[in-house]
Design an enzyme around this catalytic site. Sequence first.
Site, PDB file in Angstrom:
ATOM      1  CE  LYS A  24      64.685  31.295 -19.425  1.00 33.57           C
ATOM      2  NZ  LYS A  24      64.213  30.065 -19.714  1.00 33.57           N
ATOM      3  CB  THR A  25      60.301  32.204 -13.501  1.00 31.96           C
ATOM      4  OG1 THR A  25      60.196  32.781 -15.108  1.00 31.96           O
ATOM      5  CG2 THR A  25      59.564  33.099 -12.647  1.00 31.96           C
ATOM      6  CG  ASP A  81      61.022  35.951 -18.045  1.00 31.85           C
ATOM      7  OD1 ASP A  81      61.866  35.303 -18.081  1.00 31.85           O
ATOM      8  OD2 ASP A  81      59.697  35.471 -17.750  1.00 31.85           O
ATOM      9  CB  THR A  83      64.831  32.106 -24.737  1.00 28.72           C
ATOM     10  OG1 THR A  83      64.384  33.205 -25.253  1.00 28.72           O
ATOM     11  CG2 THR A  83      63.678  31.745 -23.755  1.00 28.72           C
ATOM     12  NE  ARG A 138      56.261  26.933 -18.247  1.00 32.49           N
ATOM     13  CZ  ARG A 138      57.089  27.939 -18.767  1.00 32.49           C
ATOM     14  NH1 ARG A 138      57.646  28.110 -19.719  1.00 32.49           N
ATOM     15  NH2 ARG A 138      57.248  28.950 -17.593  1.00 32.49           N
TER      16      ARG A 138
HETATM   17  N1  LIG Z   1      64.630  22.034 -11.757  1.00 34.56           N
HETATM   18  C1  LIG Z   1      63.202  21.935 -11.592  1.00 34.56           C
HETATM   19  N2  LIG Z   1      62.702  21.019 -10.522  1.00 34.56           N
HETATM   20  C2  LIG Z   1      61.371  20.989 -10.441  1.00 34.56           C
HETATM   21  N3  LIG Z   1      60.356  21.800 -11.165  1.00 34.56           N
HETATM   22  C3  LIG Z   1      60.876  22.706 -11.701  1.00 34.56           C
HETATM   23  C4  LIG Z   1      62.135  22.809 -12.099  1.00 34.56           C
HETATM   24  N4  LIG Z   1      62.441  23.750 -13.052  1.00 34.56           N
HETATM   25  C5  LIG Z   1      61.227  24.199 -13.460  1.00 34.56           C
HETATM   26  N5  LIG Z   1      60.256  23.511 -12.916  1.00 34.56           N
HETATM   27  C6  LIG Z   1      58.767  23.633 -12.878  1.00 34.56           C
HETATM   28  O1  LIG Z   1      58.580  24.005 -14.303  1.00 34.56           O
HETATM   29  C7  LIG Z   1      57.602  25.183 -14.285  1.00 34.56           C
HETATM   30  C8  LIG Z   1      58.378  26.238 -15.308  1.00 34.56           C
HETATM   31  O2  LIG Z   1      59.513  26.729 -14.650  1.00 34.56           O
HETATM   32  P1  LIG Z   1      59.846  28.400 -14.902  1.00 34.56           P
HETATM   33  O3  LIG Z   1      58.714  28.971 -14.985  1.00 34.56           O
HETATM   34  O4  LIG Z   1      60.864  28.421 -13.762  1.00 34.56           O
HETATM   35  O5  LIG Z   1      60.471  28.248 -16.195  1.00 34.56           O
HETATM   36  P2  LIG Z   1      61.381  29.508 -17.190  1.00 34.56           P
HETATM   37  O6  LIG Z   1      62.608  28.773 -17.562  1.00 34.56           O
HETATM   38  O7  LIG Z   1      61.460  30.632 -16.097  1.00 34.56           O
HETATM   39  O8  LIG Z   1      60.482  29.492 -18.375  1.00 34.56           O
HETATM   40  P3  LIG Z   1      60.172  30.930 -19.182  1.00 34.56           P
HETATM   41  O9  LIG Z   1      61.445  31.103 -19.917  1.00 34.56           O
HETATM   42  O10 LIG Z   1      59.088  30.181 -20.079  1.00 34.56           O
HETATM   43  O11 LIG Z   1      59.804  31.800 -18.287  1.00 34.56           O
HETATM   44  C9  LIG Z   1      57.507  25.572 -12.988  1.00 34.56           C
HETATM   45  O12 LIG Z   1      56.252  25.313 -12.485  1.00 34.56           O
HETATM   46  C10 LIG Z   1      58.501  24.698 -12.161  1.00 34.56           C
HETATM   47  O13 LIG Z   1      57.535  24.274 -10.886  1.00 34.56           O
END
Ligand SMILES: Nc1ncnc2c1ncn2[C@@H]1O[C@H](COP(=O)(O)OP(=O)(O)OP(=O)(O)O)[C@@H](O)[C@H]1O
Length: 339
Positions: free
Chosen positions: A65-66, A110, A159, A218
């Site tokens: 998401k981030t 977030d 989430t 992640r």
């Molecule tokens: N589709 C993707 N392709 C490659 N790497 C990814 C992808 N999605 C996420 N990642 C990797 O996974 C890690 C976590 O992603 P991210 O922080 O965007 O998740 P999030 O959904 O925002 O988590 P949270 O809800 O805990 O904040 C990042 O380091 C990113 O490099």
Amino acid sequence: MSEVMPTPESEAELAFEGALRPKSLSEFVGQQKVRGQLQLLLHAATLQNRTPDHILLAGPPGLGKTTLAMIVAYESGRPLRMSSGPAIQHAGDLAAVLSSLVPGEVLFIDEIHRMARSAEEMLYLAMEDFRIDIMVGKGAGATSIPLDLAPFTLVGATTRSGLLPNPLRDRFGFTAHLEFYETGELERVLARAAEMLELEVDPGALTSIASRSRGTPRIANRLLRRVRDYALVHRTTAGQEAVDAALELYDVDELGLDRLDRAVLDAILTRFEGGPVGLNTLAVSVGEEADTIESVVEPFLVRIGLLSRTPRGRVATAAGWRHLGRRAAIPAALFDDQL
Ligand SMILES: Nc1ncnc2c1ncn2[C@@H]1O[C@H](COP(=O)(O)OP(=O)(O)OP(=O)(O)O)[C@@H](O)[C@H]1O
């Protein structure tokens, strides 16, 4: 002579995550549907020379998401401001952020479901009319002063999209539901990460890490890091043996369940005879927040078919019993549900 301080592990993890974040939609692996939807929305906004619609990103932690919020800013060539629900405890906190946005800025919030109620109400007007009302004074003498804002794109991440009030949810032009990743997609995430880290990993070992990563990039990247540690310390290659040893050491089983996933499943089987059991009772019995169980543990256990959610509570499936090596006491609830 100056002494070089080692980087704390948590900072190293963050730097590692940051370095591996894809920068553009084309580098972003998987989530094909969401990528197509975002691409269209951003392209249309560019053609009309306007700020893209507000976007809500919903899904379990670690699915990107981030990363997608950063990509929205990057792809539309706009600056990005980052904030989070827990940091917005009063309407004034939000007013401070909103009133300092530059035209066209992308504002990422977030955990938007954790924002204060009073701030949520301010956000409705801001999202719709790019305007807020600032209250001045108290009681009968209180007045509201309207303040125009620069047009912006809100990207909210949650989430728990079910916790968002409808008026807020309705003001997003598009909601992206992120799904857990397939093993093949996680292999691509890992292959990219290994290449960026100049780490040689056997293809079979990559598949093995991918299949034990709870469908989550992640976690895949984190397990890769642990396998790399193992290979480094034991002076071995990052092959199957290193994967098995490292993942066993960190309590990740062959389906990718971690200690908490197994504790939840085990509690349902042992203490509640397979269920049904309510969320709060379950949370107390494993000593964890109900929110964590609901947003982190359950979606994955349901997805791989070890748990089902019924109106009367959580129930372990026959596969859930088998996974922990138990014989089902054939819980009545299972029959009720599957008839
Ligand atoms: N589709 C993707 N392709 C490659 N790497 C990814 C992808 N999605 C996420 N990642 C990797 O996974 C890690 C976590 O992603 P991210 O922080 O965007 O998740 P999030 O959904 O925002 O988590 P949270 O809800 O805990 O904040 C990042 O380091 C990113 O490099």
